[in-house]
Scaffold this motif. Structure first.
Motif, PDB file in Angstrom:
ATOM      1  N   LYS A 177     -34.792   9.119   0.050  1.00 36.83           N
ATOM      2  CA  LYS A 177     -34.881   7.767  -0.470  1.00 36.83           C
ATOM      3  C   LYS A 177     -35.780   6.900   0.385  1.00 36.83           C
ATOM      4  O   LYS A 177     -36.116   7.240   1.530  1.00 36.83           O
ATOM      5  CB  LYS A 177     -33.487   7.136  -0.584  1.00 36.83           C
ATOM      6  CG  LYS A 177     -32.851   6.668   0.712  1.00 36.83           C
ATOM      7  CD  LYS A 177     -31.430   6.183   0.460  1.00 36.83           C
ATOM      8  CE  LYS A 177     -30.870   5.397   1.645  1.00 36.83           C
ATOM      9  NZ  LYS A 177     -31.330   3.993   1.636  1.00 36.83           N
ATOM     10  N   VAL A 178     -36.149   5.765  -0.189  1.00 37.78           N
ATOM     11  CA  VAL A 178     -36.949   4.746   0.489  1.00 37.78           C
ATOM     12  C   VAL A 178     -36.128   3.469   0.552  1.00 37.78           C
ATOM     13  O   VAL A 178     -35.438   3.102  -0.405  1.00 37.78           O
ATOM     14  CB  VAL A 178     -38.257   4.474  -0.289  1.00 37.78           C
ATOM     15  CG1 VAL A 178     -38.959   3.230   0.242  1.00 37.78           C
ATOM     16  CG2 VAL A 178     -39.178   5.676  -0.217  1.00 37.78           C
ATOM     17  N   GLY A 179     -36.185   2.777   1.698  1.00 37.02           N
ATOM     18  CA  GLY A 179     -35.594   1.448   1.805  1.00 37.02           C
ATOM     19  C   GLY A 179     -34.077   1.412   1.795  1.00 37.02           C
ATOM     20  O   GLY A 179     -33.391   2.434   1.800  1.00 37.02           O
ATOM     21  N   GLY A 180     -33.545   0.180   1.787  1.00 37.57           N
ATOM     22  CA  GLY A 180     -32.111  -0.010   1.906  1.00 37.57           C
ATOM     23  C   GLY A 180     -31.654   0.337   3.313  1.00 37.57           C
ATOM     24  O   GLY A 180     -32.424   0.258   4.274  1.00 37.57           O
TER      25      GLY A 180
ATOM     26  N   PHE B 118     -35.334   0.520   8.584  1.00 39.70           N
ATOM     27  CA  PHE B 118     -35.361   1.834   7.955  1.00 39.70           C
ATOM     28  C   PHE B 118     -36.416   1.839   6.855  1.00 39.70           C
ATOM     29  O   PHE B 118     -36.412   0.994   5.964  1.00 39.70           O
ATOM     30  CB  PHE B 118     -33.986   2.164   7.372  1.00 39.70           C
ATOM     31  CG  PHE B 118     -33.974   3.381   6.495  1.00 39.70           C
ATOM     32  CD1 PHE B 118     -34.125   4.641   7.046  1.00 39.70           C
ATOM     33  CD2 PHE B 118     -33.844   3.266   5.120  1.00 39.70           C
ATOM     34  CE1 PHE B 118     -34.128   5.771   6.233  1.00 39.70           C
ATOM     35  CE2 PHE B 118     -33.840   4.377   4.302  1.00 39.70           C
ATOM     36  CZ  PHE B 118     -33.981   5.645   4.866  1.00 39.70           C
ATOM     37  N   LEU B 119     -37.331   2.808   6.918  1.00 39.12           N
ATOM     38  CA  LEU B 119     -38.402   2.919   5.923  1.00 39.12           C
ATOM     39  C   LEU B 119     -38.076   3.968   4.867  1.00 39.12           C
ATOM     40  O   LEU B 119     -38.068   3.675   3.672  1.00 39.12           O
ATOM     41  CB  LEU B 119     -39.721   3.264   6.612  1.00 39.12           C
ATOM     42  CG  LEU B 119     -40.932   3.478   5.693  1.00 39.12           C
ATOM     43  CD1 LEU B 119     -41.215   2.229   4.868  1.00 39.12           C
ATOM     44  CD2 LEU B 119     -42.158   3.890   6.511  1.00 39.12           C
ATOM     45  N   LEU B 120     -37.807   5.199   5.285  1.00 38.06           N
ATOM     46  CA  LEU B 120     -37.516   6.262   4.316  1.00 38.06           C
ATOM     47  C   LEU B 120     -36.855   7.440   5.008  1.00 38.06           C
ATOM     48  O   LEU B 120     -36.898   7.576   6.226  1.00 38.06           O
ATOM     49  CB  LEU B 120     -38.789   6.715   3.601  1.00 38.06           C
ATOM     50  CG  LEU B 120     -39.929   7.305   4.431  1.00 38.06           C
ATOM     51  CD1 LEU B 120     -39.740   8.809   4.660  1.00 38.06           C
ATOM     52  CD2 LEU B 120     -41.275   7.067   3.773  1.00 38.06           C
TER      53      LEU B 120
ATOM     54  N   THR C 134     -32.502  16.376   7.501  1.00 38.95           N
ATOM     55  CA  THR C 134     -33.132  15.146   7.017  1.00 38.95           C
ATOM     56  C   THR C 134     -33.954  14.517   8.129  1.00 38.95           C
ATOM     57  O   THR C 134     -33.528  14.486   9.283  1.00 38.95           O
ATOM     58  CB  THR C 134     -32.072  14.132   6.531  1.00 38.95           C
ATOM     59  OG1 THR C 134     -31.291  14.728   5.487  1.00 38.95           O
ATOM     60  CG2 THR C 134     -32.734  12.873   5.990  1.00 38.95           C
ATOM     61  N   CYS C 135     -35.135  14.022   7.766  1.00 41.32           N
ATOM     62  CA  CYS C 135     -35.967  13.255   8.692  1.00 41.32           C
ATOM     63  C   CYS C 135     -35.913  11.781   8.299  1.00 41.32           C
ATOM     64  O   CYS C 135     -36.073  11.446   7.118  1.00 41.32           O
ATOM     65  CB  CYS C 135     -37.409  13.754   8.672  1.00 41.32           C
ATOM     66  SG  CYS C 135     -37.624  15.368   9.450  1.00 41.32           S
ATOM     67  N   PHE C 136     -35.679  10.905   9.279  1.00 37.87           N
ATOM     68  CA  PHE C 136     -35.544   9.468   9.064  1.00 37.87           C
ATOM     69  C   PHE C 136     -36.715   8.749   9.728  1.00 37.87           C
ATOM     70  O   PHE C 136     -36.984   8.957  10.903  1.00 37.87           O
ATOM     71  CB  PHE C 136     -34.234   8.957   9.673  1.00 37.87           C
ATOM     72  CG  PHE C 136     -32.993   9.545   9.056  1.00 37.87           C
ATOM     73  CD1 PHE C 136     -32.261   8.841   8.114  1.00 37.87           C
ATOM     74  CD2 PHE C 136     -32.558  10.816   9.435  1.00 37.87           C
ATOM     75  CE1 PHE C 136     -31.116   9.384   7.555  1.00 37.87           C
ATOM     76  CE2 PHE C 136     -31.409  11.361   8.881  1.00 37.87           C
ATOM     77  CZ  PHE C 136     -30.687  10.647   7.931  1.00 37.87           C
ATOM     78  N   VAL C 137     -37.389   7.885   8.985  1.00 37.28           N
ATOM     79  CA  VAL C 137     -38.539   7.142   9.507  1.00 37.28           C
ATOM     80  C   VAL C 137     -38.201   5.655   9.538  1.00 37.28           C
ATOM     81  O   VAL C 137     -37.684   5.100   8.563  1.00 37.28           O
ATOM     82  CB  VAL C 137     -39.794   7.373   8.643  1.00 37.28           C
ATOM     83  CG1 VAL C 137     -40.989   6.584   9.210  1.00 37.28           C
ATOM     84  CG2 VAL C 137     -40.138   8.867   8.577  1.00 37.28           C
ATOM     85  N   PHE C 138     -38.494   5.010  10.660  1.00 39.93           N
ATOM     86  CA  PHE C 138     -38.253   3.583  10.853  1.00 39.93           C
ATOM     87  C   PHE C 138     -39.572   2.918  11.243  1.00 39.93           C
ATOM     88  O   PHE C 138     -40.436   3.533  11.867  1.00 39.93           O
ATOM     89  CB  PHE C 138     -37.215   3.348  11.953  1.00 39.93           C
ATOM     90  CG  PHE C 138     -35.883   3.961  11.669  1.00 39.93           C
ATOM     91  CD1 PHE C 138     -34.853   3.203  11.133  1.00 39.93           C
ATOM     92  CD2 PHE C 138     -35.653   5.311  11.929  1.00 39.93           C
ATOM     93  CE1 PHE C 138     -33.618   3.770  10.870  1.00 39.93           C
ATOM     94  CE2 PHE C 138     -34.423   5.889  11.665  1.00 39.93           C
ATOM     95  CZ  PHE C 138     -33.401   5.111  11.135  1.00 39.93           C
ATOM     96  N   CYS C 139     -39.720   1.643  10.895  1.00 41.81           N
ATOM     97  CA  CYS C 139     -40.945   0.931  11.253  1.00 41.81           C
ATOM     98  C   CYS C 139     -40.642  -0.518  11.601  1.00 41.81           C
ATOM     99  O   CYS C 139     -39.621  -1.077  11.187  1.00 41.81           O
ATOM    100  CB  CYS C 139     -41.965   0.995  10.114  1.00 41.81           C
ATOM    101  SG  CYS C 139     -41.529   0.050   8.647  1.00 41.81           S
ATOM    102  N   CYS C 140     -41.518  -1.110  12.373  1.00 41.00           N
ATOM    103  CA  CYS C 140     -41.390  -2.516  12.742  1.00 41.00           C
ATOM    104  C   CYS C 140     -41.784  -3.394  11.556  1.00 41.00           C
ATOM    105  O   CYS C 140     -42.674  -3.045  10.778  1.00 41.00           O
ATOM    106  CB  CYS C 140     -42.291  -2.809  13.941  1.00 41.00           C
ATOM    107  SG  CYS C 140     -42.165  -4.508  14.542  1.00 41.00           S
ATOM    108  N   LYS C 141     -41.137  -4.547  11.420  1.00 41.43           N
ATOM    109  CA  LYS C 141     -41.484  -5.478  10.348  1.00 41.43           C
ATOM    110  C   LYS C 141     -42.372  -6.623  10.835  1.00 41.43           C
ATOM    111  O   LYS C 141     -42.701  -7.523  10.066  1.00 41.43           O
ATOM    112  CB  LYS C 141     -40.217  -6.033   9.700  1.00 41.43           C
ATOM    113  CG  LYS C 141     -39.366  -4.969   9.008  1.00 41.43           C
ATOM    114  CD  LYS C 141     -38.435  -5.568   7.979  1.00 41.43           C
ATOM    115  CE  LYS C 141     -39.188  -6.035   6.745  1.00 41.43           C
ATOM    116  NZ  LYS C 141     -38.285  -6.519   5.685  1.00 41.43           N
ATOM    117  N   ASN C 142     -42.746  -6.574  12.104  1.00 39.00           N
ATOM    118  CA  ASN C 142     -43.646  -7.580  12.658  1.00 39.00           C
ATOM    119  C   ASN C 142     -45.085  -7.168  12.356  1.00 39.00           C
ATOM    120  O   ASN C 142     -45.596  -6.187  12.895  1.00 39.00           O
ATOM    121  CB  ASN C 142     -43.419  -7.687  14.165  1.00 39.00           C
ATOM    122  CG  ASN C 142     -44.272  -8.762  14.805  1.00 39.00           C
ATOM    123  OD1 ASN C 142     -45.073  -9.431  14.147  1.00 39.00           O
ATOM    124  ND2 ASN C 142     -44.119  -8.931  16.109  1.00 39.00           N
ATOM    125  N   THR C 143     -45.753  -7.905  11.491  1.00 34.62           N
ATOM    126  CA  THR C 143     -47.102  -7.516  11.062  1.00 34.62           C
ATOM    127  C   THR C 143     -48.103  -7.500  12.213  1.00 34.62           C
ATOM    128  O   THR C 143     -49.097  -6.778  12.170  1.00 34.62           O
ATOM    129  CB  THR C 143     -47.616  -8.468   9.971  1.00 34.62           C
ATOM    130  OG1 THR C 143     -47.616  -9.820  10.473  1.00 34.62           O
ATOM    131  CG2 THR C 143     -46.730  -8.402   8.740  1.00 34.62           C
TER     132      THR C 143
END
Length: 326
Positions: free
Chosen positions: A34-37, A64-66, A82-91
């Motif tokens: 899944k993506v998001g949430g 959490f990205l996907l 499962t692989c979990f990808v996270f990212c910063c929300k600071n542009t």
């Protein structure tokens, strides 16, 4: 997004496509991508610590990205994986080919484990499974999660002791979003989830094997473009250019641009796959700055080494397209 398993047990490429789905269908025990949430954690213990999920550039908690469910059937220790990808929300953290604003973790379990039934989940029963706020805020193992991001929440509200957070930053976000009005010293009050405007929009990711069979046109001929491995031949426009301009163009051409053209031709076969357009679904564009990337490439341990119930940090590479590709 194209997913290519980097071990000897799985060959080929699977393509991912986003679909809208009810959140209760994307719980951990359904084993979906899944993506998001909020993350649907696989192992319900040994979660990454808040410090491990902070952006290496600004130090803020990542979102959490996907997640991609990628089991290795012939490897007992990776029956679930499962692989979990996270990212910063600071542009401001997004710069060219800089991966420091991303984190990726791998979790895997054998078929017989401490958290899930030995038998596969029944998809038809998913509609009868509705997540309560308490289930989202605390795993079945008892691990408490942050009310804002759904990651490990070791901190709690000093007033009601019912709300958990990954960091002071997210406690402040929740307080301003409405917990201040609901919080009480007298008991468990106000533990309902609030809209913090932090999570990405949630979608299910369905996968299918990539089909590279060449398609024939109406006359039964293979389309010429599908056979090309390099730049297309000169058009009438190119033929009209003078020798000086052609020489300058030849010098400008690079191996990188040829690879990018090959990438575009391959993704054009299945234009709905989410690698080129996931950002469109996330709706993060803004006039001044935006979260952005070209391709995210995740490398995992080739042997998927056993780490028990713990989450293992893996390597992620952010690749951006050059200005000449825009």
């Amino acid at each position: 997004m194209a997913k290519n398993e980097c071990d000897q047990h799985v060959n080929g490429v699977e393509l991912g496509f986003v679909e809208e789905s009810e959140s209760f269908c994307l719980q951990s025990k359904q084993f979906h991508s899944k993506v998001g949430g909020r993350p649907a954690w696989l192992s319900q213990s040994g979660l990454p610590s808040p410090s491990e999920l902070c952006c290496l550039k600004c130090g803020q908690p990542s979102a959490f990205l996907l997640q991609v469910y990628a089991p290795i059937p012939r490897q007992a220790r990776s029956f679930h994986r499962t692989c979990f990808v996270f990212c910063c929300k600071n542009t401001a953290c997004y710069s060219h080919n800089d991966s420091r604003c991303f984190k990726v973790y791998r979790s895997q379990l054998p078929r017989k484990n401490d958290f899930y039934s030995y038998d596969p989940p029944v998809e038809e029963e998913a509609a009868d499974i509705h997540s309560t706020d308490s289930e989202i805020l605390q795993l079945g193992s008892g691990v408490k999660l942050c009310r804002v991001c759904g990651c490990l929440g070791p901190k709690s509200c000093s007033r009601c002791h019912s709300a958990n957070y990954c960091s002071r930053e997210h406690q402040t976000v929740d307080w301003k979003a409405g917990h201040k009005k609901e919080c009480s010293k007298n008991g468990v009050v106000g533990v309902s989830l609030l809209d913090h405007k932090f999570l990405f929009l949630e979608y299910e990711v369905v996968t299918e094997p990539e089909d590279l069979q060449l398609e024939a046109d109406s006359d039964g001929q293979i389309e010429e473009e599908q056979l090309k491995e390099s730049e297309p031949p000169a058009s009438d426009v190119l033929e009209s250019m003078d020798e000086k301009d052609l020489e300058a163009m030849a010098k400008h051409e690079s191996k990188e641009s040829k690879v990018f053209e090959k990438f575009k031709r391959r993704t054009a076969i299945e234009p709905e796959q989410i690698m080129p357009q996931l950002l469109n679904y996330l709706k993060v564009d803004s006039p001044d700055a935006s979260i952005d990337w070209g391709t995210l490439v995740v490398y995992t341990c080739a042997e998927s080494c056993d780490q028990g119930n713990k989450y293992t940090a893996e390597f992620i590479l952010k690749q951006d397209y050059g200005a000449d590709h825009i």
